[in-house]
Design a protein around this motif. Structure first.
Motif, PDB file in Angstrom:
ATOM      1  N   GLU A  50     -31.515  23.101  -9.270  1.00  0.00           N
ATOM      2  CA  GLU A  50     -32.728  22.613  -8.613  1.00  0.00           C
ATOM      3  C   GLU A  50     -33.827  23.663  -8.597  1.00  0.00           C
ATOM      4  N   LYS A  51     -33.476  24.896  -8.224  1.00  0.00           N
ATOM      5  CA  LYS A  51     -34.482  25.936  -8.079  1.00  0.00           C
ATOM      6  C   LYS A  51     -35.031  26.462  -9.404  1.00  0.00           C
ATOM      7  N   HIS A  52     -34.430  26.061 -10.531  1.00  0.00           N
ATOM      8  CA  HIS A  52     -34.895  26.519 -11.838  1.00  0.00           C
ATOM      9  C   HIS A  52     -35.390  25.385 -12.727  1.00  0.00           C
ATOM     10  N   THR A  53     -35.683  24.247 -12.109  1.00  0.00           N
ATOM     11  CA  THR A  53     -36.231  23.113 -12.854  1.00  0.00           C
ATOM     12  C   THR A  53     -37.493  22.627 -12.136  1.00  0.00           C
ATOM     13  N   PHE A  54     -38.189  21.711 -12.769  1.00  0.00           N
ATOM     14  CA  PHE A  54     -39.429  21.171 -12.214  1.00  0.00           C
ATOM     15  C   PHE A  54     -39.091  19.931 -11.381  1.00  0.00           C
ATOM     16  N   GLY A  55     -39.317  20.011 -10.064  1.00  0.00           N
ATOM     17  CA  GLY A  55     -38.922  18.970  -9.125  1.00  0.00           C
ATOM     18  C   GLY A  55     -39.275  17.538  -9.497  1.00  0.00           C
ATOM     19  N   PRO A  56     -40.500  17.244  -9.903  1.00  0.00           N
ATOM     20  CA  PRO A  56     -40.868  15.862 -10.196  1.00  0.00           C
ATOM     21  C   PRO A  56     -40.102  15.212 -11.374  1.00  0.00           C
ATOM     22  N   LEU A  57     -39.389  16.027 -12.163  1.00  0.00           N
ATOM     23  CA  LEU A  57     -38.631  15.449 -13.278  1.00  0.00           C
ATOM     24  C   LEU A  57     -37.278  14.878 -12.850  1.00  0.00           C
ATOM     25  N   TRP A  58     -36.788  15.267 -11.666  1.00  0.00           N
ATOM     26  CA  TRP A  58     -35.514  14.744 -11.183  1.00  0.00           C
ATOM     27  C   TRP A  58     -35.633  13.244 -10.965  1.00  0.00           C
ATOM     28  N   TRP A  59     -34.638  12.518 -11.423  1.00  0.00           N
ATOM     29  CA  TRP A  59     -34.546  11.058 -11.306  1.00  0.00           C
ATOM     30  C   TRP A  59     -35.688  10.344 -12.028  1.00  0.00           C
ATOM     31  N   SER A  60     -36.239  11.005 -13.061  1.00  0.00           N
ATOM     32  CA  SER A  60     -37.292  10.373 -13.865  1.00  0.00           C
ATOM     33  C   SER A  60     -36.704   9.397 -14.871  1.00  0.00           C
ATOM     34  N   GLY A  61     -35.420   9.544 -15.179  1.00  0.00           N
ATOM     35  CA  GLY A  61     -34.770   8.655 -16.136  1.00  0.00           C
ATOM     36  C   GLY A  61     -34.904   9.099 -17.577  1.00  0.00           C
ATOM     37  N   ASP A  62     -35.573  10.205 -17.829  1.00  0.00           N
ATOM     38  CA  ASP A  62     -35.762  10.703 -19.189  1.00  0.00           C
ATOM     39  C   ASP A  62     -34.673  11.727 -19.523  1.00  0.00           C
ATOM     40  N   PRO A  63     -33.729  11.390 -20.413  1.00  0.00           N
ATOM     41  CA  PRO A  63     -32.636  12.312 -20.728  1.00  0.00           C
ATOM     42  C   PRO A  63     -33.100  13.664 -21.271  1.00  0.00           C
ATOM     43  N   ALA A  64     -34.284  13.719 -21.824  1.00  0.00           N
ATOM     44  CA  ALA A  64     -34.790  14.981 -22.363  1.00  0.00           C
ATOM     45  C   ALA A  64     -35.274  15.914 -21.252  1.00  0.00           C
ATOM     46  N   GLU A  65     -35.605  15.352 -20.074  1.00  0.00           N
ATOM     47  CA  GLU A  65     -36.221  16.181 -19.034  1.00  0.00           C
ATOM     48  C   GLU A  65     -35.606  16.068 -17.639  1.00  0.00           C
ATOM     49  N   ASP A  66     -34.772  15.094 -17.398  1.00  0.00           N
ATOM     50  CA  ASP A  66     -34.247  14.815 -16.061  1.00  0.00           C
ATOM     51  C   ASP A  66     -32.946  15.582 -15.786  1.00  0.00           C
ATOM     52  N   PRO A  67     -32.982  16.587 -14.897  1.00  0.00           N
ATOM     53  CA  PRO A  67     -31.772  17.352 -14.597  1.00  0.00           C
ATOM     54  C   PRO A  67     -30.630  16.508 -14.039  1.00  0.00           C
ATOM     55  N   TRP A  68     -30.942  15.408 -13.361  1.00  0.00           N
ATOM     56  CA  TRP A  68     -29.895  14.530 -12.844  1.00  0.00           C
ATOM     57  C   TRP A  68     -29.117  13.898 -13.997  1.00  0.00           C
TER      58      TRP A  68
END
Length: 109
Positions: A50-68
C-alpha cells in the motif's frame, strides 16, 4: 488503509514518485529482494505494498495497474507466496524467505 465517510482511503506514494511500484513484476522483484512484505499499511512506516503504490489505482479493475489484482496474479505466478503471514494480515513472502532457515540457492545463508 482507512475507512473515512464510508469510503476506503489508501495511503501510498504520489503518481510521479520514483519509488512507486508500477507493476506486479516490479513488486515481485522487490519482495524477492527484501524477503517479505505486508499488503497493507502497518506499524512499520513505509513497509507495505500500500505505502509503495498509488492509492487511487487500488480496486480500479485494471490488471496492469491495480495492486489488488496484482496479488492474485502474483499468487498464481508461484514466484512468491501470498497469504495471512503477519498477525492474520495479508502479505507476501519470497521463496527464499520461506525457506531461509534451510538456506536458499539464490540467497545463500
Amino acid at each position: 488503509m482507512a475507512k473515512e465517510t464510508g469510503e476506503w482511503i489508501m495511503y501510498g506514494l504520489e503518481w510521479d514518485d520514483p519509488l512507486r511500484i508500477r507493476s506486479w513484476r516490479e513488486l515481485i522483484n522487490w519482495i524477492n529482494e527484501i524477503g517479505f512484505l505486508p499488503l497493507f499499511k502497518n506499524e512499520i512506516e513505509g513497509f507495505s505494498v500500500e505505502k509503495h503504490t498509488f492509492g487511487p489505482l487500488w480496486w480500479s479493475g485494471d490488471p496492469a495497474e491495480d495492486p489488488w489484482i496484482w496479488r492474485e496474479i502474483i499468487a498464481r505466478s508461484g514466484e512468491v507466496a501470498y497469504g495471512k503471514f503477519f498477525g492474520k494480515k495479508s502479505g507476501f513472502v519470497s521463496r527464499c524467505g520461506i525457506i531461509s532457515h534451510l538456506g536458499c540457492a539464490d540467497h545463500p545463508a
